[in-house]
Design an enzyme around this catalytic site. Structure first.
Site, PDB file in Angstrom:
ATOM      1  N   GLU A 308       0.765  -1.157  -0.066  1.00 30.59           N
ATOM      2  CA  GLU A 308      -0.504   0.326   0.329  1.00 30.59           C
ATOM      3  C   GLU A 308       0.782   0.886  -0.011  1.00 30.59           C
ATOM      4  O   GLU A 308       0.759   2.053   0.629  1.00 30.59           O
ATOM      5  CB  GLU A 308      -0.916   0.148   1.265  1.00 30.59           C
ATOM      6  CG  GLU A 308      -2.112  -1.279   0.680  1.00 30.59           C
ATOM      7  CD  GLU A 308      -2.978  -0.808   2.307  1.00 30.59           C
ATOM      8  OE1 GLU A 308      -4.222  -1.613   2.081  1.00 30.59           O
ATOM      9  OE2 GLU A 308      -3.032  -0.068   3.504  1.00 30.59           O
ATOM     10  N   ASP A 382      -8.384  -8.854   4.145  1.00 34.74           N
ATOM     11  CA  ASP A 382      -8.383  -8.125   4.335  1.00 34.74           C
ATOM     12  C   ASP A 382      -9.398  -7.714   6.229  1.00 34.74           C
ATOM     13  O   ASP A 382     -10.562  -6.931   5.788  1.00 34.74           O
ATOM     14  CB  ASP A 382      -8.065  -6.372   4.456  1.00 34.74           C
ATOM     15  CG  ASP A 382      -8.058  -5.492   4.502  1.00 34.74           C
ATOM     16  OD1 ASP A 382      -8.042  -4.307   4.524  1.00 34.74           O
ATOM     17  OD2 ASP A 382      -7.065  -5.361   5.974  1.00 34.74           O
ATOM     18  N   GLU A 410     -12.906  -1.967  11.936  1.00 36.60           N
ATOM     19  CA  GLU A 410     -13.358  -1.356  10.644  1.00 36.60           C
ATOM     20  C   GLU A 410     -14.238  -2.085   9.700  1.00 36.60           C
ATOM     21  O   GLU A 410     -14.003  -0.890   8.603  1.00 36.60           O
ATOM     22  CB  GLU A 410     -11.571  -1.600   9.805  1.00 36.60           C
ATOM     23  CG  GLU A 410     -11.298  -0.794   8.400  1.00 36.60           C
ATOM     24  CD  GLU A 410      -9.690  -0.942   7.281  1.00 36.60           C
ATOM     25  OE1 GLU A 410      -9.981  -0.726   7.169  1.00 36.60           O
ATOM     26  OE2 GLU A 410      -8.840  -1.728   8.200  1.00 36.60           O
TER      27      GLU A 410
HETATM   28  O1  GCW Z   1      -6.733  -2.866   6.810  1.00 32.48           O
HETATM   29  C1  GCW Z   1      -6.160  -1.708   5.582  1.00 32.48           C
HETATM   30  C2  GCW Z   1      -6.445  -0.391   6.235  1.00 32.48           C
HETATM   31  C3  GCW Z   1      -5.536   0.783   6.536  1.00 32.48           C
HETATM   32  C4  GCW Z   1      -4.530   0.014   6.693  1.00 32.48           C
HETATM   33  C5  GCW Z   1      -3.603  -1.934   6.095  1.00 32.48           C
HETATM   34  C6  GCW Z   1      -2.459  -2.514   6.645  1.00 32.48           C
HETATM   35  C7  GCW Z   1      -2.308   0.528   8.242  1.00 32.48           C
HETATM   36  O2  GCW Z   1      -7.805  -0.089   5.081  1.00 32.48           O
HETATM   37  O3  GCW Z   1      -5.916   1.089   6.738  1.00 32.48           O
HETATM   38  O4  GCW Z   1      -2.788   0.317   7.031  1.00 32.48           O
HETATM   39  O5  GCW Z   1      -5.325  -2.022   5.747  1.00 32.48           O
HETATM   40  O6  GCW Z   1      -2.828  -3.677   7.528  1.00 32.48           O
HETATM   41  O7  GCW Z   1      -1.983  -2.684   6.690  1.00 32.48           O
END
Ligand code: GCW
Length: 717
Positions: A308, A382, A410
């Site tokens: 990311e 995720d 989240e």
């Molecule tokens: O879950 C996703 C989230 C991001 C997070 C990323 C990760 C901290 O949307 O906010 O970044 O994964 O786990 O690195």
């Protein structure tokens, strides 16, 4: 008549007095006044305390906590004695115990390791005492918290004879806290760390944070976001970190930092951060030396690299192992570790996102240094309401894998939806990888017992912020609590944990605990049903991930689009991960792959995670997939309503403040479960061309209404 009204008034004030307003700050350390009958038993069993050598800071905290607990639960601290006497409470390390005449089975102590404890009735120098014994002061502190927990649960002290030791070595909270006070995916206000005032001002809240975690056996905290800033490793911030480390050290909590891989470039202007550049390697060695000079028990680094947009060794064509090993080499002389995240996927890789981390890391099995833990999220996408366990678990026997769970919700309704996550954690931990035959569970992979790993770890992405209730809602506290309990022992039952949490947080009145537990145990499944039933995933709105967004398909990164996951069209729905699709199934051992291969004969909770099926596909219930999907969404909404109703019936047992707060959130949950249901059915009806059956209530609004909704100021993003 007047007497009667007076009596009525007195009675009313007494009840509200007993359920006085609480803001949730005390968490599981409320130490409520004990009911008379049980207090009598405690007073008979424990009449005094033998503190021992309180010059040891951890011992001093154990004694302080015991006296706090006894004062609050029994109205007065215990008188202290210097030696064993009848009905005293004693804290003895195995070394000190050996100096006494006693009837303790010392074999039980050897099994306890460094952090375990034993609480039992014993004879010390011929005196009957309540004994907390351990091989270290840390173990005694954990034993003290456990005794106080059992008293809050009104466990008979006479029968109390328990020993416990952690099954996982590093039990860590990951704070996605930024240096400006914001918290990524935080729904409990701003960060509790005041980086600006540190190191000068150490807010007393830091100590209560340490108490709450030590009471759960959590022994590590990563203070800053994995999307880290290099400045966190600047000397000024290391001093700020050291101030927190000093507060946490006597509670047995190590401090870790998320390290930005290109920190040598951003902090000291290096031209690159290439692990094969000797100057870069030396930089990390010097940085480690600098840190350990002021934080002697620093835990180590957590790293998000080449993920990311974060920098990493891949920027120089080096592997994740080369990157991790460079930092590990720097920390090794001081006993530091690296927690290297496997949450890696790339927009340039057309491969199924769910397959990429496995493809990237499996070939690196056994290539990491001994002080590296590979940190793997519970599922391959995720932190969704339900995911199959991540295929890396069981696939890298020569590398210690660390579990990463998300405690902050989240994707499960932030702080406004109740979703007790322990059943989710338990489902993953109990998943059988079959790699060494039946019973090769994920829990055995992470506690190191399957592949005999000494270094073991588990991480939970914290749901903590500066709100008085720490977690944004009272029931969110249960997830922090449950994570701590499962980190200590991943084989604990989530129902038992929920029961304890309810009794510690509210009351252990059965008439309250059982129905409230019912709410908790059905909550996560309810969320799955009204958000992503039958194995669907990632249907959440863009960016903040709050509310439905199944229609989104135009984001720059294809694998961020909900449509990428549900692949719904006129013909059907679901992600084909079998041989005819991405074949992600082949990343699982054959027994697991077989269990998911046949859509007619598999656990339908994962149906659309592995299969793309026609809308009229026959489910095991005999219903069509379209009908089944609708019924799951409706069931989710009904479950939310049932949770709300049950909570309403529990009003007499809860103080007004927490009752109302929870009731208001449950109302939002019911409304938003309906929103989820209506929006998703409006969309799936649109793309499939399938009508909503006559006997089903149609969505309240048309699809465009839901598509137009936007929440630019949703928290955590
Ligand atoms: O879950 C996703 C989230 C991001 C997070 C990323 C990760 C901290 O949307 O906010 O970044 O994964 O786990 O690195």
């Amino acid at each position: 008549m007047r007497i009667f009204t007076l009596l009525l008034l007195i009675a009313a004030s007494l009840t509200s007095l007993s359920a006085y307003a609480e803001d949730g700050y005390d968490l599981w350390l409320r130490y409520q006044t004990l009911p008379k009958s049980y207090a009598k038993e405690v007073n008979r069993t424990i009449k005094s305390l033998v503190p021992g050598d309180v010059s040891n800071p951890t011992r001093a905290l154990a004694i302080e906590e015991l006296q706090t607990g006894f004062s609050k639960m029994l109205g007065k601290p215990l008188p202290t004695k210097s030696n064993a006497s009848k009905a005293s409470l004693m804290l003895l390390t195995s070394k000190a115990l050996a100096q006494t005449s006693n009837d303790v089975d010392t074999a039980r102590l050897t099994e306890l390791g460094d952090e375990g404890y034993l609480i039992t009735q014993a004879k010390i120098n011929k005196k009957p005492v309540t004994l907390i014994a351990a091989n270290s002061e840390q173990g005694l502190l954990y034993g003290a918290f456990e005794l106080l927990q059992q008293m809050q649960l009104q466990t008979s002290l006479k029968e109390l004879n328990r020993s416990s030791s952690p099954k996982i070595q590093r039990r860590v909270l990951d704070h996605w806290d930024n240096l400006d006070g914001s918290v990524e995916r935080g729904y409990a206000g701003s960060s509790i760390w005041d980086w600006w005032e540190l190191p000068g001002v150490t807010n007393p809240r830091y100590k209560d944070y340490a108490r709450a975690n030590a009471a759960l056996g959590i022994n590590g905290t990563v203070l800053n976001n994995v999307n880290s800033k290099a400045i966190s490793l600047d000397h000024r911030y290391i001093e700020k970190t050291a101030a927190l480390a000093d507060v946490f050290r006597p509670y047995g909590i190590k401090v870790y930092l998320s390290a930005r891989f290109n920190a040598p470039m951003e902090l000291d202007g290096f031209e690159n951060a290439d692990p094969q550049n000797p100057k870069v390697r030396q930089w990390w060695k010097d940085k480690a030396k600098e840190i350990y000079q002021i934080i002697p028990n620093f835990g180590g680094f957590l790293v998000k690299a080449n993920s990311e947009g974060q920098p990493g060794p891949g920027d120089y064509g080096r592997s994740h192992a080369e990157g991790a090993n460079m930092l590990a080499e720097a920390l090794e002389p001081y006993g530091g570790i690296v927690m290297w995240r496997a949450f890696v996927y790339s927009e340039h890789d057309a491969e199924d996102r769910g397959k990429q981390a496995y493809n990237e890391f499996k070939p690196l099995d056994g290539k990491f240094k001994d002080n590296v833990l590979l940190q793997v999220k519970n599922g391959a996408i995720d932190f969704q309401p339900r995911e199959p366990y991540h295929p890396l678990f069981g696939a890298m026997p020569n590398t210690p894998l660390m579990m990463e769970f998300q405690i902050t919700k989240e994707y499960l309704g932030f702080a406004t939806h109740i979703a007790y996550l322990a059943p989710l954690y338990q489902e993953v931990l109990e998943a059988d990888t079959f790699v060494k035959g039946k019973g090769s569970t994920v829990a055995k992979v992470i506690d190191g017992s399957l592949d005999s790993h000494k270094l073991t770890g588990i991480a939970g992405v914290a749901n903590i912020g500066h709100h008085r209730n720490w977690s944004g809602s009272i029931f969110n506290q249960a997830n922090w609590y449950a994570y701590g309990r499962l980190a200590w022992d991943p084989y604990t039952d989530s129902q038992a944990i929920g029961r304890d949490w309810l009794a510690l947080t509210f009351t252990n009145e059965e008439k309250f605990v059982e129905p409230a537990l019912g709410i908790m145990m059905r909550s996560r499944e309810a969320v799955v049903d009204y958000m992503t039933p039958l194995g669907l995933a990632h249907l959440m709105a863009t960016g903040h991930h709050y509310g439905p967004g199944p229609w989104v398909s135009d984001l720059p990164r294809p694998e961020w689009n909900p449509a990428y996951y549900h692949k719904a069209d006129k013909n059907g729905i679901g992600f084909d991960r079998t041989k005819t699709g991405s074949n992600a199934l082949s990343q699982y051992p054959k027994e697991v792959a077989q269990s998911f291969a046949d859509p007619k004969n598999m656990d339908e909770k994962f149906l659309l995670w592995f299969h793309h099926l026609p809308w009229d596909f026959k489910l095991q219930s005999g219903k069509t997939l379209w009908r089944g999907l609708i019924e799951h969404y409706d069931h989710g909404v009904e479950e939310a309503k049932a949770m709300q109703q049950t909570w309403q019936s529990l009003k007499p047992y809860v103080d007004q403040e927490r009752f109302t707060d929870t009731a208001q959130r449950l109302q939002i949950q019911v409304d938003e479960a309906q929103w989820w249901r209506d929006a998703c059915l409006a969309y799936f009806s649109e793309v499939s061309g399938k009508a909503i059956p006559k006997d089903i209530t149609p969505p309240k609004h048309d699809l465009q209404y839901y598509i137009k909704l936007s929440y630019p100021y949703a928290p955590g993003n």
